[in-house]
Design an enzyme around this catalytic site. Sequence first.
Site, PDB file in Angstrom:
ATOM      1  N   GLU A 171       0.867  -1.255  -0.078  1.00 54.85           N
ATOM      2  CA  GLU A 171       0.183   0.060   0.032  1.00 54.85           C
ATOM      3  C   GLU A 171       0.976   1.371   0.153  1.00 54.85           C
ATOM      4  OE1 GLU A 171      -2.202   3.275   1.836  1.00 54.85           O
ATOM      5  OE2 GLU A 171      -0.240   2.525   2.504  1.00 54.85           O
ATOM      6  N   ASP A 200      -7.310   1.699   7.793  1.00 54.94           N
ATOM      7  CA  ASP A 200      -6.099   2.093   7.677  1.00 54.94           C
ATOM      8  C   ASP A 200      -5.842   3.386   8.887  1.00 54.94           C
ATOM      9  OD1 ASP A 200      -3.457   2.781   7.066  1.00 54.94           O
ATOM     10  OD2 ASP A 200      -4.039   3.669   4.915  1.00 54.94           O
ATOM     11  N   HIS A 287       4.814   7.437   9.644  1.00 54.61           N
ATOM     12  CA  HIS A 287       5.948   7.000   8.720  1.00 54.61           C
ATOM     13  C   HIS A 287       7.026   7.232   9.338  1.00 54.61           C
ATOM     14  CE1 HIS A 287       3.342   7.152   4.748  1.00 54.61           C
ATOM     15  NE2 HIS A 287       3.018   6.105   5.704  1.00 54.61           N
TER      16      HIS A 287
HETATM   17  N1  TRP Z   1      -2.859   5.297   3.546  1.00 55.45           N
HETATM   18  C1  TRP Z   1      -1.947   6.213   4.147  1.00 55.45           C
HETATM   19  C2  TRP Z   1      -0.659   5.584   4.487  1.00 55.45           C
HETATM   20  O1  TRP Z   1      -0.989   4.482   4.688  1.00 55.45           O
HETATM   21  C3  TRP Z   1      -2.587   7.207   5.426  1.00 55.45           C
HETATM   22  C4  TRP Z   1      -3.644   8.044   5.059  1.00 55.45           C
HETATM   23  C5  TRP Z   1      -3.369   9.133   4.971  1.00 55.45           C
HETATM   24  C6  TRP Z   1      -4.930   7.502   5.055  1.00 55.45           C
HETATM   25  N2  TRP Z   1      -4.785   9.633   4.572  1.00 55.45           N
HETATM   26  C7  TRP Z   1      -5.510   8.830   4.712  1.00 55.45           C
HETATM   27  C8  TRP Z   1      -5.754   6.674   5.075  1.00 55.45           C
HETATM   28  C9  TRP Z   1      -7.037   8.896   4.571  1.00 55.45           C
HETATM   29  C10 TRP Z   1      -7.044   6.531   5.142  1.00 55.45           C
HETATM   30  C11 TRP Z   1      -7.678   7.719   4.678  1.00 55.45           C
HETATM   31  O2  TRP Z   1       0.320   6.090   4.552  1.00 55.45           O
HETATM   32 ZN    ZN Z   2       1.348   4.748   5.828  1.00 55.25          ZN
END
Ligand code: TRP
Ligand code: ZN
Length: 439
Positions: A171, A200, A287
């Site tokens: 992802e 997530d 991160h």
């Molecule tokens: N998917 C992103 C990641 O894994 C995190 C993220 C940022 C997110 N904005 C989002 C997840 C909005 C869900 C909805 O780094």
């Molecule tokens: Zn991430």
Amino acid sequence: MNLSVPRRVTAAAALAALALGGLAGTSASAAPAGGAGATAAPDISLANVKQHLTSLQSIATSNGGNRAHGRAGYKASIDFVKAKLDAAGYTTTLQTFTSSGATGYNLIADWPGGDPNQVLMAGSHLDSVAAGAGINDNGSGSAAVLETALTVSRTGYQPSKHLRFAWWGAEELGLVGSKYYVNNLPTTERAKLKGYLNFDMIGSPNPGYFVYDDDPTIEQTFKSYFAGLGVPTEIETEGDGRSDHAPFKNVGVPVGGLFSGADYVKTAAQAQKWGGTSGQAFDRCYHSSCDTTANINDTALDRNSDAVAHAVWTLSAGSTTPPTGKVFENTADVAVPDNGAAVTSSVTVTGVTGNAPANLAVGVDIVHTYRGDLIVDLIAPDGSVYSLSNRSGGSADNIVQTYTVDASTEVANGVWKLRVQDKAAADTGYVNGFKLTFP
Ligand code: TRP
Ligand code: ZN
Ligand code: CA
């Protein structure tokens, strides 16, 4: 008049289930799930979810500190989740793909049974970035979905829809795994997908409670759950399309999900309603190497894990439950002015012969910060008034309940109203939903 007040959780579940019947404005339909046959979701054990996070942390620690695509810690994470699901009776499939010169893996787990032509999916990405263990991003969603799947098995749940769970690879490289899955799913299989739920980042240390603004039924299912807890939610705005629901949405599958925030900063207003620290990111370790088991808010993880199960149970009950009656509902929001005039939400009942029943079910969903301010009445088509709640419940907040009213002296057809008046200054709210069920 006979008033019976069910347990709060039951009422919330019933209201969420009603949302499956249609959401925009007033609608009438045969009673969907929520009547006979629908099973309320069990509580998801926070201890078990946290145990999965501890395992993912150990996997990262013994594999160079991360669980990133192409690294040993990712494959070890997949093996860990797969072993649990196999032991629980799932049919698991490991799907491989190549990205940036390395093999990637998606794990798909099907729960045997349910209507093969109506599939409900829930998924989360299992990979971390290379910088750290990825416990909030996205051990949190992965562990909650895993524990929900294990609870399906433990409770012997037999949903009407077929359940499928997924853990996505890569992802963090641009939704690579979930795109691969969707692109390689034959069109006939795609058409069977009635919903995809994405999780997530759901345990952010300075959490917000964000619901994706996508399919209205899914969105309402989550919102009703949080309304039942008295926890306000906001629409997710930290980047639509930034997670694994996007490939599904792009091919027309109804999607939804939950999110507790990444690197956006919590505002003062958000800290007021959710607690935590304003002026600070929802996840300061996003991160980063500090995204460890210490980077989790237990309350957020607990609530969101229960919400995962609530949505899986509610949305998989499906439409195969035998219709039991007629439901009339209005889900348009109506603001209730603070210490002001009464407002109403209406439904028009048609096609019911004769009088209303002695056990008319009146579903009330009012979001408010102090229910003791509120006078709530049911008004029959001829103007007769039935008291539902008269400034009761003190400092408790929302009114999310189903009242049983003896309406046997009333003609059924016509306009019924829910009347709500706020009689004291300061606390405020709105009518979220009003529903009448004729047995
Ligand atoms: N998917 C992103 C990641 O894994 C995190 C993220 C940022 C997110 N904005 C989002 C997840 C909005 C869900 C909805 O780094
Ligand atoms: Zn991430
Ligand atoms: Ca008030």
